[in-house]
Design a protein around this motif. Structure first.
Motif, PDB file in Angstrom:
ATOM      1  N   ILE A  70     108.724  13.678  32.590  1.00  0.00           N
ATOM      2  CA  ILE A  70     108.669  13.559  31.134  1.00  0.00           C
ATOM      3  C   ILE A  70     107.239  13.255  30.691  1.00  0.00           C
ATOM      4  O   ILE A  70     106.721  13.870  29.741  1.00  0.00           O
ATOM      5  CB  ILE A  70     109.638  12.466  30.634  1.00  0.00           C
ATOM      6  N   LYS A  71     106.590  12.307  31.369  1.00  0.00           N
ATOM      7  CA  LYS A  71     105.211  11.974  31.022  1.00  0.00           C
ATOM      8  C   LYS A  71     104.275  13.141  31.308  1.00  0.00           C
ATOM      9  O   LYS A  71     103.345  13.414  30.536  1.00  0.00           O
ATOM     10  CB  LYS A  71     104.760  10.734  31.784  1.00  0.00           C
ATOM     11  N   ARG A  72     104.512  13.839  32.409  1.00  0.00           N
ATOM     12  CA  ARG A  72     103.692  15.011  32.713  1.00  0.00           C
ATOM     13  C   ARG A  72     103.868  16.091  31.660  1.00  0.00           C
ATOM     14  O   ARG A  72     102.891  16.716  31.213  1.00  0.00           O
ATOM     15  CB  ARG A  72     104.059  15.564  34.093  1.00  0.00           C
ATOM     16  N   PHE A  73     105.110  16.295  31.234  1.00  0.00           N
ATOM     17  CA  PHE A  73     105.388  17.320  30.224  1.00  0.00           C
ATOM     18  C   PHE A  73     104.743  16.957  28.889  1.00  0.00           C
ATOM     19  O   PHE A  73     104.082  17.797  28.259  1.00  0.00           O
ATOM     20  CB  PHE A  73     106.901  17.482  30.056  1.00  0.00           C
ATOM     21  N   LEU A  74     104.915  15.716  28.444  1.00  0.00           N
ATOM     22  CA  LEU A  74     104.373  15.294  27.151  1.00  0.00           C
ATOM     23  C   LEU A  74     102.851  15.309  27.145  1.00  0.00           C
ATOM     24  O   LEU A  74     102.223  15.715  26.159  1.00  0.00           O
ATOM     25  CB  LEU A  74     104.897  13.904  26.790  1.00  0.00           C
ATOM     26  N   SER A  75     102.240  14.862  28.250  1.00  0.00           N
ATOM     27  CA  SER A  75     100.775  14.875  28.312  1.00  0.00           C
ATOM     28  C   SER A  75     100.239  16.304  28.342  1.00  0.00           C
ATOM     29  O   SER A  75      99.227  16.608  27.693  1.00  0.00           O
ATOM     30  CB  SER A  75     100.288  14.109  29.542  1.00  0.00           C
ATOM     31  N   SER A  76     100.915  17.179  29.085  1.00  0.00           N
ATOM     32  CA  SER A  76     100.499  18.583  29.135  1.00  0.00           C
ATOM     33  C   SER A  76     100.613  19.227  27.761  1.00  0.00           C
ATOM     34  O   SER A  76      99.722  19.970  27.328  1.00  0.00           O
ATOM     35  CB  SER A  76     101.352  19.356  30.147  1.00  0.00           C
ATOM     36  N   LEU A  77     101.716  18.961  27.071  1.00  0.00           N
ATOM     37  CA  LEU A  77     101.926  19.519  25.738  1.00  0.00           C
ATOM     38  C   LEU A  77     100.876  19.001  24.758  1.00  0.00           C
ATOM     39  O   LEU A  77     100.358  19.758  23.926  1.00  0.00           O
ATOM     40  CB  LEU A  77     103.331  19.183  25.247  1.00  0.00           C
TER      41      LEU A  77
END
Length: 361
Positions: A70-77
C-alpha cells in the motif's frame, strides 16, 4: 565518431545553404520557449525543486522499496502525479536529483520514461483547443497518454521491492525557507535554459530538413500506399520534436480517430528533443529509453483509437439504436478494447521482467 562527424558536417552544410530559413526557425523556437514553454513550465519546476530540496520527494522515494504494498503504491502514485502535472521534462529532472545526476540503469530508465510526460496544460490548451480546435479530444488523449503510462509505471515499480537508485541527500548547510526558494528558482532557471537550447536546436533541424524537401518526399512515398501524407509528416516530425509534430496534425483531413490516436502516440513518444532534454538532467541509456517510449506510444495509440468515438457527439447514436450492424460494431469495439487492455497488461509484465534485477548466485 565517424557518424557524429558526418552528421555535424551535414548540419553545417544545411545551415549555410538555408541560412535565412534556419535563422527564422531559431527565432521562432526561442519565441515558443519564451511565450509558451517558460510561463507554463517554470513555476512548476520551481515547486518541484522546493519539494525536492525540502526532502518531501526524498521521503516519497524511500517508500518505493517498502515492504507494505500500500505504501509502495501510494508513494509511486504520488511521484507519478508530481512529475507529470509539471510537464516535460519534470520526470527526468526529479529522477536526476534522486540519482545525483549519475547513470540510470534499465529499471530507473523505464520509470523515468513513464513519469516524463506532457503536461495537462499543453494537451488541453495548446494541442486540443489551440491546434486541433477540438477541446473534447483532450479526454481520450489524456486517458490514453496518462493511463497507459501510469499502468506501466506502477506495474514496474510494484514488481520488485529492490531499490535501484540512491536517495538524494539535500544540502544541510542552509535549510531555511528563503534559501530553499532562492535555490529552487535558480535551479528552475538553469533547467529552463537547457530546455530552450534543445527546442531551438531541433526547430532548426526540422526546418533544414523541410527546406531540402526530404520530409515531403517521404510523406509522398507513404501516400502512394493510401496513407495520409500529413499524418506521415507529423509522425516523422514528432520523432524529432513533439510540438511541431502535433502542430502538423491540425492540417490533416484524416478521420478524427486517427488524429486522436496519432496525437496520443506522438505525445507518448516525446521525440528526440525530449530525450536530450531529459539527458541534460540524468544520464539515460538511449536504447532502453527509446524502447520504453515505443511501448508507451504503441499502447497509447491503440487505446486512443478505440475510445475516441465514445467521447464524440456522433457516438451517442450508436448507443441509441440496436440495429444488427450497430450491435456488431459495438461488440467489435468492445472486443478490441479488451484485447488492448490485455496487450497493455502483457507489456507491463514483459517490462517488469526486462527491468527486474538478476538474482546473484
Amino acid at each position: 565518431m565517424v557518424i557524429s562527424l558526418i552528421i555535424a558536417l551535414a548540419l553545417y552544410a544545411l545551415l549555410l545553404i538555408f541560412y535565412g530559413d534556419v535563422m527564422h526557425a531559431a527565432r521562432n523556437g526561442f519565441e515558443l520557449w519564451l511565450n509558451s514553454v517558460m510561463p507554463a513550465l517554470f513555476p512548476f519546476m520551481v515547486c518541484a525543486s522546493i519539494l525536492q530540496q525540502s526532502g518531501v520527494l526524498n521521503k516519497l522515494f524511500s517508500y518505493h522499496s517498502h515492504k507494505s504494498r500500500i505504501k509502495r503504491f501510494l508513494s509511486s502514485l504520488a511521484v507519478f502525479v508530481i512529475c507529470n502535472i509539471s510537464g516535460l521534462p519534470a520526470g527526468a529532472r526529479v529522477y536526476g536529483y534522486q540519482l545525483n545526476h549519475s547513470t540510470a540503469n534499465i529499471r530507473t530508465t523505464y520509470l523515468c520514461s513513464y513519469s516524463n510526460l506532457s503536461g495537462p496544460m499543453f494537451i488541453i490548451g495548446a494541442l486540443c483547443t489551440g491546434m486541433l480546435k477540438e477541446p473534447w479530444l483532450a479526454v481520450p488523449i489524456c486517458i490514453s497518454h496518462y493511463g497507459t503510462a501510469m499502468l506501466l509505471y506502477l506495474g514496474i515499480n510494484m514488481s520488485s521491492t529492490s531499490q535501484h537508485y540512491v536517495t538524494y541527500t539535500a544540502d544541510k548547510t542552509d535549510t531555511s525557507l528563503p534559501s530553499i526558494i532562492t535555490s529552487s528558482i535558480m535551479s528552475g532557471l538553469d533547467g529552463m535554459l537547457k530546455i530552450c537550447a534543445t527546442i531551438v536546436f531541433f526547430m532548426v533541424v526540422i526546418t533544414a530538413l523541410e527546406c531540402t524537401g526530404l520530409l515531403n518526399a517521404i510523406s509522398s512515398v507513404f501516400a502512394w500506399f493510401g496513407m495520409d501524407a500529413t499524418i506521415v509528416k507529423a509522425s516523422i516530425t514528432g520523432i524529432l520534436e513533439l510540438t511541431n509534430g502535433c502542430a502538423v496534425l491540425q492540417y490533416s483531413n484524416a478521420d478524427i480517430r486517427l488524429v486522436s490516436a496519432f496525437s496520443s502516440a506522438i505525445l507518448s513518444f516525446g521525440g528526440l528533443c525530449v530525450y536530450f532534454q531529459a539527458r541534460a538532467f540524468i544520464k539515460i541509456p538511449f536504447g532502453a529509453y527509446v524502447l520504453s517510449k515505443v511501448i508507451h506510444s504503441a499502447s497509447a495509440f491503440g487505446i486512443a483509437y478505440m475510445i475516441t468515438p465514445l467521447f464524440d457527439d456522433y457516438s451517442q447514436s450508436v448507443f441509441a439504436t440496436m440495429e444488427e450492424e450497430t450491435l456488431f460494431a459495438n461488440s467489435y469495439v468492445g472486443l478490441i478494447v479488451i484485447i488492448s487492455c490485455l496487450f497493455v497488461l502483457t507489456l507491463i509484465l514483459l517490462s517488469s521482467k526486462l527491468v527486474s534485477p538478476k538474482k546473484q548466485t
